[in-house]
Design a protein around this motif. Structure first.
Motif, PDB file in Angstrom:
ATOM      1  N   HIS A   1      13.727  77.149  -9.679  1.00 32.98           N
ATOM      2  CA  HIS A   1      12.493  77.277  -8.542  1.00 32.98           C
ATOM      3  C   HIS A   1      12.890  76.637  -7.179  1.00 32.98           C
ATOM      4  CE1 HIS A   1      11.224  74.235 -10.814  1.00 32.98           C
ATOM      5  NE2 HIS A   1       9.640  74.291  -9.622  1.00 32.98           N
ATOM      6  N   VAL A   2      13.805  74.780  -7.899  1.00 29.02           N
ATOM      7  CA  VAL A   2      14.857  73.721  -6.728  1.00 29.02           C
ATOM      8  C   VAL A   2      16.109  74.220  -6.836  1.00 29.02           C
ATOM      9  CG1 VAL A   2      14.823  71.771  -6.655  1.00 29.02           C
ATOM     10  CG2 VAL A   2      12.830  72.222  -8.644  1.00 29.02           C
ATOM     11  N   HIS A   3      16.400  74.852  -7.625  1.00 28.61           N
ATOM     12  CA  HIS A   3      17.846  75.510  -7.279  1.00 28.61           C
ATOM     13  C   HIS A   3      17.875  76.436  -6.582  1.00 28.61           C
ATOM     14  CE1 HIS A   3      21.779  76.715  -7.939  1.00 28.61           C
ATOM     15  NE2 HIS A   3      21.796  77.506  -8.158  1.00 28.61           N
ATOM     16  N   HIS A   4      17.192  77.340  -6.091  1.00 31.54           N
ATOM     17  CA  HIS A   4      16.993  78.444  -5.244  1.00 31.54           C
ATOM     18  C   HIS A   4      16.456  77.801  -4.107  1.00 31.54           C
ATOM     19  CE1 HIS A   4      18.344  82.438  -6.607  1.00 31.54           C
ATOM     20  NE2 HIS A   4      18.254  81.873  -8.415  1.00 31.54           N
ATOM     21  N   ILE A   5      15.787  77.291  -3.734  1.00 34.78           N
ATOM     22  CA  ILE A   5      15.444  76.616  -2.900  1.00 34.78           C
ATOM     23  C   ILE A   5      16.549  75.737  -1.650  1.00 34.78           C
ATOM     24  CG2 ILE A   5      14.310  74.091  -1.857  1.00 34.78           C
ATOM     25  CD1 ILE A   5      12.074  76.326  -1.307  1.00 34.78           C
ATOM     26  N   ASN A   6      17.501  74.806  -2.569  1.00 38.08           N
ATOM     27  CA  ASN A   6      18.646  74.115  -2.221  1.00 38.08           C
ATOM     28  C   ASN A   6      20.023  74.096  -3.657  1.00 38.08           C
ATOM     29  OD1 ASN A   6      20.549  72.932  -0.852  1.00 38.08           O
ATOM     30  ND2 ASN A   6      19.275  71.483  -0.014  1.00 38.08           N
TER      31      ASN A   6
ATOM     32  N   GLN B   1       8.343  81.805  -5.143  1.00 36.09           N
ATOM     33  CA  GLN B   1       6.837  82.857  -5.842  1.00 36.09           C
ATOM     34  C   GLN B   1       7.948  83.801  -6.815  1.00 36.09           C
ATOM     35  OE1 GLN B   1       5.055  84.522  -2.444  1.00 36.09           O
ATOM     36  NE2 GLN B   1       4.573  83.067  -1.703  1.00 36.09           N
ATOM     37  N   SER B   2       9.404  83.822  -6.615  1.00 36.45           N
ATOM     38  CA  SER B   2      10.126  84.188  -7.478  1.00 36.45           C
ATOM     39  C   SER B   2      11.081  84.423  -8.179  1.00 36.45           C
ATOM     40  CB  SER B   2      10.791  85.670  -6.661  1.00 36.45           C
ATOM     41  OG  SER B   2       9.929  86.296  -5.338  1.00 36.45           O
ATOM     42  N   THR B   3      11.048  82.694  -8.859  1.00 35.06           N
ATOM     43  CA  THR B   3      12.225  82.167  -9.973  1.00 35.06           C
ATOM     44  C   THR B   3      11.373  80.976 -10.197  1.00 35.06           C
ATOM     45  OG1 THR B   3      13.449  82.092  -7.911  1.00 35.06           O
ATOM     46  CG2 THR B   3      14.142  81.139  -9.129  1.00 35.06           C
ATOM     47  N   SER B   4      11.289  81.662 -11.558  1.00 33.18           N
ATOM     48  CA  SER B   4      10.385  80.776 -12.084  1.00 33.18           C
ATOM     49  C   SER B   4      11.185  79.011 -13.426  1.00 33.18           C
ATOM     50  CB  SER B   4      10.522  81.284 -13.952  1.00 33.18           C
ATOM     51  OG  SER B   4      12.016  81.434 -14.900  1.00 33.18           O
ATOM     52  N   PHE B   5      10.296  78.029 -13.558  1.00 36.32           N
ATOM     53  CA  PHE B   5      10.277  76.748 -14.255  1.00 36.32           C
ATOM     54  C   PHE B   5      10.383  77.554 -15.380  1.00 36.32           C
ATOM     55  CE2 PHE B   5       8.140  72.686 -15.135  1.00 36.32           C
ATOM     56  CZ  PHE B   5       9.652  72.193 -15.954  1.00 36.32           C
ATOM     57  N   LEU B   6      11.689  77.042 -15.780  1.00 31.81           N
ATOM     58  CA  LEU B   6      11.710  77.119 -17.590  1.00 31.81           C
ATOM     59  C   LEU B   6      11.264  76.368 -18.434  1.00 31.81           C
ATOM     60  CD1 LEU B   6      13.807  80.294 -19.011  1.00 31.81           C
ATOM     61  CD2 LEU B   6      12.917  78.382 -20.179  1.00 31.81           C
TER      62      LEU B   6
END
Length: 335
Positions: free
Chosen positions: A280-285, A258-263
């Motif tokens: 957002h994928v990078h921040h998941i893992n 919710q707090s990280t964008s897909f640029l």
């Protein structure tokens, strides 16, 4: 005839959340060692060639072309460096450690300061903070109005577009290195090494090639790379639709989704930015290699409806206008 009650309708698969989602992402947190080395060495070789292109006595437009390409390749290699420090690629490789250590010094982001600030960012993504360690500071609207005039000035200056796009000086020279040396010279001796080498090389280029060589071969690539990198980092966490929380309400997986964008970028820019737009994928893992981020998004339904932004001027302006978090409205707002 088949009776209606005999028909079984399968319910749609429930979307995974929290720890379940993070565990599911581990399937993609496996590197292809050959691919990791291919990206690393080919990008490094192209960067050397682009740098040499800026030194040849071409017309200034051709020098400008090679200078811009050099800057974009620094961005690509920085993402590779970033993945290495996360342990996503080339783990336990002594050769890689030497290359990445030297690159960190070259790019004014030595391993000690980058790892400390960036690890803090991953564990505090989307938490309200006036300190801005590893990120740009963000406070609530109410807290902003409680700040002194001096504190307000410092806060707004840190989020100002000029500060972001002048990341070469504001973030990489000053914050990562000068400030680190002042605060803890023993722990950040490599920042001193980075600054000495950086300005020594700049001096040599100026001495042997003059002002034009200094600009096209050294200054412009870093100004472009660090300015673009600073904005990418800003827009990945400061965009319309981003949500923020206090410590007690914070959740790691929710912060990633919710707090990280897909640029969203075109394939060329995705290559030059090492797919960092799939943030957002990078921040998941963060153990997913940059070249598998798109694969993970394509195959995990939970990652396919993120908040998005682009590098279109209207989206850039919309992101830069955001100054404080308004809890009453549940969104970032301007002043």
């Amino acid at each position: 005839m088949i009776a209606y009650e005999d028909i079984v309708v399968e319910a749609p698969n429930k979307l995974r959340t929290g720890k379940e989602l993070i565990l599911a992402s581990k399937e993609y947190a496996v590197e292809d060692r050959r691919k990791s080395w291919l990206h690393t060495l080919s990008t490094l070789a192209l960067l050397v060639l682009a740098f040499l292109g800026t030194t040849i006595d071409f017309h200034w437009t051709q020098q400008l072309f090679f200078s811009v390409v050099s800057g974009l390749l620094i961005v690509k290699l920085f993402v590779i460096y970033h993945d290495y420090l996360h342990g996503a690629i080339l783990r336990n490789s002594k050769a890689a450690d030497w290359i990445m250590t030297l690159f960190g010094i070259f790019v004014l982001a030595p391993k000690t300061i980058w790892r400390r600030t960036h690890d803090h960012h991953h564990h505090n993504n989307s938490k309200l903070s006036s300190g801005g360690i590893g990120s740009y500071p963000l406070v609530s609207k109410e807290k902003f109005h409680r700040l002194s005039s001096k504190q307000r000035f410092a806060y707004l200056a840190a989020r100002h577009p000029l500060t972001i796009f002048a990341g070469y000086i504001t973030l990489f020279v000053y914050d990562f290195n000068v400030r680190s040396i002042i605060k803890s010279p023993k722990n950040h001796w490599d920042s001193a090494v980075a600054l000495i080498i950086h300005f020594a090389v700049a001096g040599l280029i100026f001495y042997f090639g003059g002002l034009s060589a200094l600009f096209f071969s050294w200054l412009l690539p870093f100004i472009l790379a660090h300015g673009l990198g600073s904005y990418l980092f800003y827009a990945q966490h400061n965009f319309p639709g981003a949500t923020f929380a206090e410590n007690r309400d914070w959740d790691y997986a929710n912060a990633a989704i919710q707090s990280t964008s897909f640029l969203v970028m075109n394939p060329v820019m995705n290559w030059f930015t090492g797919n960092i737009g799939y943030h957002h994928v990078h921040h998941i893992n963060h153990r997913i290699p940059f070249y598998r981020l798109k694969e993970a998004m394509d195959e995990m339904p939970e990652l396919q409806n993120p908040n998005t932004t682009t590098l279109h001027p209207s989206d850039v302006i919309a992101c830069l206008k955001l100054k404080v978090w308004d809890p009453a409205r549940g969104k970032l707002v301007g002043l």
